[in-house]
Design an enzyme around this catalytic site. Structure first.
Site, PDB file in Angstrom:
ATOM      1  N   LYS A  29      19.579   7.837  -2.101  1.00 37.15           N
ATOM      2  CA  LYS A  29      20.838   7.899  -2.844  1.00 37.15           C
ATOM      3  C   LYS A  29      21.662   9.090  -2.376  1.00 37.15           C
ATOM      4  O   LYS A  29      21.129  10.177  -2.131  1.00 37.15           O
ATOM      5  CB  LYS A  29      20.523   8.009  -4.338  1.00 37.15           C
ATOM      6  CG  LYS A  29      21.730   7.970  -5.268  1.00 37.15           C
ATOM      7  CD  LYS A  29      21.258   8.072  -6.713  1.00 37.15           C
ATOM      8  CE  LYS A  29      22.400   8.040  -7.709  1.00 37.15           C
ATOM      9  NZ  LYS A  29      21.904   8.122  -9.110  1.00 37.15           N
TER      10      LYS A  29
ATOM     11  N   SER B  47      23.398   4.578 -12.155  1.00 33.93           N
ATOM     12  CA  SER B  47      24.252   4.983 -11.049  1.00 33.93           C
ATOM     13  C   SER B  47      23.605   4.809  -9.673  1.00 33.93           C
ATOM     14  O   SER B  47      24.282   4.929  -8.649  1.00 33.93           O
ATOM     15  CB  SER B  47      24.654   6.454 -11.224  1.00 33.93           C
ATOM     16  OG  SER B  47      23.504   7.306 -11.128  1.00 33.93           O
TER      17      SER B  47
ATOM     18  N   SER C 122      19.752   5.819 -14.839  1.00 30.04           N
ATOM     19  CA  SER C 122      20.410   5.534 -13.568  1.00 30.04           C
ATOM     20  C   SER C 122      19.531   4.897 -12.507  1.00 30.04           C
ATOM     21  O   SER C 122      20.042   4.394 -11.504  1.00 30.04           O
ATOM     22  CB  SER C 122      21.031   6.817 -13.005  1.00 30.04           C
ATOM     23  OG  SER C 122      22.159   7.191 -13.757  1.00 30.04           O
TER      24      SER C 122
END
Length: 230
Positions: A78, A153, A177
């Site tokens: 990420k 996220s 997330s």
């Protein structure tokens, strides 16, 4: 040929049995990423460096030098977790030019075990949202229906694993997330207890709640990556 939806353990077994090479696997996954660019899973796809590293790891394997249980397996990270030399945008234009000089401890552990970092995945801006819509880098599509959202996220990592662009990778979780996008894209997400992983060298949301975690195709893969990091 690698499976359409590869897992970490399956790829390692193929490599160990001599039925594929890291170079072939990385080349295939890069081609898939190009073909499915409409999903916006990546902010940075580091294809050239990943192929160079794959070739190095293939040569090491040929010489009997195996770094660890992820030797030659490509993973994604990420884009709010530091990877040395790659942009760490955290999904916001204000950090577009920030390139960390060192890996986060979690990424360093993956590399030490032989993993290849394919690139940095898209996310809800500053990891602060549950949809994965990003005004600057584009919304992350859900592989089951690209017009639907992938959750957030850690949208890009979940999307990449779900779509077969990578067997696994890292996300972050402060309040759902990892768990939200994993559930919406049909993969496995693991938010470890805060403090289980060294979660320094990430773009922070909450210093008391942020943690790096794992997204993969199955629980066995999550267990393997967790063991490497810890």
């Amino acid at each position: 040929m690698i499976p359409l939806y590869p897992s970490v353990n399956v790829l390692f077994d193929l490599l160990h049995a001599g039925k594929s090479t890291s170079t072939a696997i990385v080349s295939e996954l890069v081609a898939r990423a190009d073909a499915m660019a409409y999903l916006n899973a990546y902010i940075t796809l580091d294809a050239e460096a990943a192929l160079v590293r794959a070739q190095e790891l293939d040569e090491m394997r040929n010489q009997g030098d195996i770094l660890g249980p992820l030797h030659g397996v490509p993973l994604v990270v990420k884009d709010n977790i530091h990877v040395a030399g790659l942009p760490n945008t955290a999904g916001t234009p204000g950090l577009a030019d920030f390139r960390p000089e060192t890996d986060s401890p979690a990424v360093a552990a993956l590399r030490a075990a032989g993993a290849i970092i394919l690139g940095k995945t898209n996310l809800h801006e500053l990891a602060y949202g549950i949809t994965g819509y990003n005004a600057s880098y584009g919304a992350v599509g859900n592989p089951y229906n690209p017009t639907a959202f992938a959750g957030g996220s850690s949208s890009g990592t979940a999307c990449a694993v779900s779509a077969g662009l990578a067997p696994g990778g890292l996300g972050t979780d402060t309040g759902g997330s990892i768990r939200i996008p994993a559930s919406l894209t049909g993969v496995v997400g693991f938010r470890p207890s805060t403090g289980r992983y060294d979660s320094s060298a990430i773009t922070p949301v909450s210093h008391t709640r942020d943690t790096i975690g794992v997204i993969a195709r199955n629980v066995d893969d999550v267990i393997l990556i967790d063991a490497v990091i810890t």
